[in-house]
Design an enzyme around this catalytic site. Structure first.
Site, short mmCIF file in Angstrom:
data_model
loop_
_atom_site.label_atom_id
_atom_site.label_comp_id
_atom_site.label_asym_id
_atom_site.label_seq_id
_atom_site.Cartn_x
_atom_site.Cartn_y
_atom_site.Cartn_z
N VAL A 114 -8.45 57.44 -0.50
CA VAL A 114 -9.44 58.52 -0.52
C VAL A 114 -9.76 58.95 0.90
CG1 VAL A 114 -11.83 59.08 -1.12
CG2 VAL A 114 -10.41 57.84 -2.75
N PHE A 139 -12.28 62.71 -7.17
CA PHE A 139 -11.57 62.59 -8.46
C PHE A 139 -10.05 62.62 -8.26
CE2 PHE A 139 -15.71 64.52 -9.17
CZ PHE A 139 -16.24 63.69 -10.15
N LEU A 140 -9.58 62.18 -7.09
CA LEU A 140 -8.14 62.24 -6.78
C LEU A 140 -7.32 61.36 -7.70
CD1 LEU A 140 -8.29 61.67 -2.92
CD2 LEU A 140 -8.44 63.81 -4.19
N ARG A 141 -6.17 61.90 -8.11
CA ARG A 141 -5.20 61.05 -8.80
C ARG A 141 -4.14 60.64 -7.79
NH1 ARG A 141 -3.46 65.46 -12.81
NH2 ARG A 141 -4.00 66.53 -10.90
N GLU A 142 -3.71 59.38 -7.85
CA GLU A 142 -2.62 58.96 -6.97
C GLU A 142 -1.39 59.78 -7.31
OE1 GLU A 142 -1.99 54.75 -6.81
OE2 GLU A 142 -4.13 54.35 -6.61
N GLY A 169 -3.50 51.92 -16.33
CA GLY A 169 -3.70 50.95 -15.25
C GLY A 169 -4.25 51.66 -14.04
N CYS A 200 -8.61 52.74 -10.74
CA CYS A 200 -9.87 53.42 -11.10
C CYS A 200 -10.29 53.29 -12.57
CB CYS A 200 -9.78 54.89 -10.74
SG CYS A 200 -9.93 55.13 -8.97
N LYS A 254 -11.25 49.76 -13.71
CA LYS A 254 -12.36 49.26 -12.86
C LYS A 254 -13.66 49.99 -13.19
CE LYS A 254 -13.50 50.12 -8.01
NZ LYS A 254 -13.70 51.41 -7.53
C1 UDX Z 1 -7.63 58.34 -12.14
C2 UDX Z 1 -8.42 59.64 -12.44
O1 UDX Z 1 -7.56 60.56 -13.10
C3 UDX Z 1 -8.94 60.24 -11.14
O2 UDX Z 1 -9.71 61.39 -11.42
C4 UDX Z 1 -9.80 59.19 -10.44
O3 UDX Z 1 -10.31 59.67 -9.22
C5 UDX Z 1 -8.98 57.94 -10.18
O4 UDX Z 1 -8.47 57.45 -11.42
P1 UDX Z 1 -5.23 57.72 -11.22
O5 UDX Z 1 -5.64 56.29 -11.25
O6 UDX Z 1 -4.48 58.22 -10.04
O7 UDX Z 1 -6.50 58.69 -11.37
O8 UDX Z 1 -4.31 57.92 -12.51
P2 UDX Z 1 -4.19 58.91 -13.74
O9 UDX Z 1 -3.11 59.88 -13.47
O10 UDX Z 1 -5.48 59.43 -14.23
O11 UDX Z 1 -3.60 57.85 -14.82
C6 UDX Z 1 -4.31 56.64 -15.11
C7 UDX Z 1 -3.52 55.79 -16.07
O12 UDX Z 1 -3.52 56.37 -17.36
C8 UDX Z 1 -2.05 55.58 -15.71
O13 UDX Z 1 -1.71 54.24 -15.96
C9 UDX Z 1 -1.31 56.49 -16.65
O14 UDX Z 1 0.00 56.06 -16.95
C10 UDX Z 1 -2.20 56.44 -17.89
N1 UDX Z 1 -2.11 57.62 -18.76
C11 UDX Z 1 -2.56 58.81 -18.31
C12 UDX Z 1 -1.62 57.48 -20.05
O15 UDX Z 1 -1.22 56.39 -20.47
N2 UDX Z 1 -1.59 58.59 -20.86
C13 UDX Z 1 -2.02 59.80 -20.45
O16 UDX Z 1 -1.97 60.75 -21.25
C14 UDX Z 1 -2.53 59.93 -19.13
#
Ligand code: UDX
Length: 442
Positions: free
Chosen positions: A12, A153-156, A261, A264, A267
């Protein structure tokens, strides 16, 4: 033009610092980890995030961005100080705020000698109520600090885009002036249409955790429906298409998989559950979604056992993809890790491959053999299990793979492969939430 300081060179912090610098603001990113600073000063990144390395290099070279460890100097020369330090939670959901507390203590010391105002903007995810406490403590420093909660709200994997084209900017403060100062900083580089939401500290803190909990609930919901689809002769993709056409529902975060997983979602759900216990409020939906997420990994292993179990022979399972999602090297709470652990416990021989995570994963599983590419992985496997939907896995040559596997069987936990085609060329294919009657098994 205000000068920015970002405390914490994690995902972040670095994304924010690089983007502020790119937008033209003189920015200093502070971190106490000297090794990390040296890596950054060499123009390298301590983790993988598409596009970030180039952005940091460019802004370090032109002097808009600096990285160092001297907080007091940075605070003296900056107008807005962003806090982006790690706030991990334990299995019970209790947050470890020691890094944040340490920075706040230092800020109080530094603030005693400041003559004019600074805005302290917290981007670290914290349990609701933390901001109130921090802002009281910061208040002891001559009243020079205004504390604001501004969750990220960043996504990796898409952090830069999420930072520069966000769905919204949430600013928690009771001061109109502070709100305007921070909103104006963002407005110089965000799209004009970006919605801004002014709210209280508590609301901003909750918005972050509730957003992630809601996404987690959606994913666990569809995973359970996917499990049902497999038993009743349905294809979850059609079911999602059908419900998603309802504008109230849509289709995002409704892709079934091995469970969510990352650093975020799990957790934040544990953390909000800890708050609910403290406040004696029932959040049973979030609790159930968390439990379903843990079960989902076990169900993948149950499926693997039903396909590949044989008491006579030790079967070899190839795990395709280890990161918790594509375009990241992050293994935190990655479903693949639980799946591998359970498979080893069940007596399977496990091979694994990930385009970027092999070195880190190798440290965790010395007994697992790590392949150099997907074809090396497929060699002598009885079943390939696609756990992470890296784009390159959708482009593999499965005719070649069929020839080198011991038995041509694929479990596609993300539904990215063409199951019908795989069946046509001799594979037995299993998807996520796709009943075996929905694919052409030969
Ligand atoms: C997330 C939130 O989206 C983001 O706004 C916040 O700031 C941080 O946490 P991130 O951890 O980067 O972001 O991942 P994200 O793309 O949201 O996916 C989270 C998990 O959900 C991943 O393991 C992904 O594989 C899973 N997922 C996501 C699914 O299994 N199905 C889906 O339809 C979407």
């Amino acid at each position: 033009m205000p000068k920015c300081c970002v405390v914490g060179a994690g995902r972040v912090g670095l994304v924010a610092a690089a983007c502020f610098a790119e937008a033209g603001y003189a920015t200093i990113c502070i971190d106490s980890n000297q090794e990390k600073l040296l890596t950054l000063q060499d123009g390298l990144l301590p983790f993988y995030e598409p596009g970030l390395q180039e952005l940091i290099r460019r802004n370090l070279n032109c002097g808009k961005l600096q990285v160092n460890s001297c907080l007091s100097e940075a605070v003296r020369t900056s107008d807005i100080i962003f806090l982006a330090v790690g706030t991990p939670v334990n299995q019970q959901g209790e947050a470890d705020l020691s890094d944040l507390n340490h920075v706040v203590d230092e800020l109080v010391q530094i603030g005693r000698e400041l003559q004019d105002k600074r805005i302290i903007v917290n981007k670290s995810t914290v349990p609701v109520g933390t901001g109130d406490n921090l802002s009281r403590r910061l208040g002891k420093a001559n009243g020079c600090y205004h504390y604001v909660s501004n969750p990220e709200f960043l996504r990796e994997g898409s952090s830069i885009r999420d930072f520069t084209v966000p769905d919204r900017v949430v600013i928690g403060t009771d001061s109109n002036r502070t709100y305007e100062d921070l909103a104006n900083l963002y407005k110089t580089f965000l799209p004009e249409t970006t919605p801004f939401l002014k709210c209280s500290l508590e609301e901003a803190e909750l918005i972050k955790q509730v957003a992630n909990a809601f996404l987690g609930i959606r994913i666990s919901f569809i995973n359970e429906i996917a499990n049902l689809c497999e038993q009743v002769g349905a294809d979850v993709r059609k079911v999602v298409q059908g419900i998603g056409l309802d504008r109230r529902i849509g289709t995002s975060y409704l892709k079934p998989g091995p469970g969510f997983g990352g650093s975020c979602l799990p957790k934040d759900m544990r953390s909000i559950l800890a708050t609910s216990r403290l406040k004696r409020v029932d959040l049973s939906l979030i609790e159930a979604a968390t439990r379903a997420n843990e079960l989902q990994r076990q169900l993948v292993v149950k499926k693997i056992k039903s396909v590949a179990n044989d008491s006579q022979l030790q079967k070899t399972i190839g795990i395709l993809g280890l990161a918790y999602k594509p375009e990241t090297d992050d293994l935190r709470e990655a479903p693949a890790l639980d799946i591998i652990r359970l498979l080893i416990r069940e007596g399977f021989k496990v091979k694994a491959y990930d385009p970027v995570c092999n070195p880190e994963a190798q440290k965790l599983f010395p007994g697992v053999s790590f392949a150099s590419d997907p074809y090396d992985l497929a060699k002598d496997c009885d079943l390939l299990v696609l756990v992470t939907e890296w784009k390159e896995f959708g482009e593999l040559d499965f005719l070649r793979i069929r020839k080198i596997m011991r038995s041509p069987q694929v479990l596609d936990c993300r539904n990215i492969l063409d199951g019908d085609r795989l069946c046509q060329i001799g594979f037995t294919y299993f998807g996520a939430g796709i009943s075996s009657t929905c694919v052409e098994h030969s």
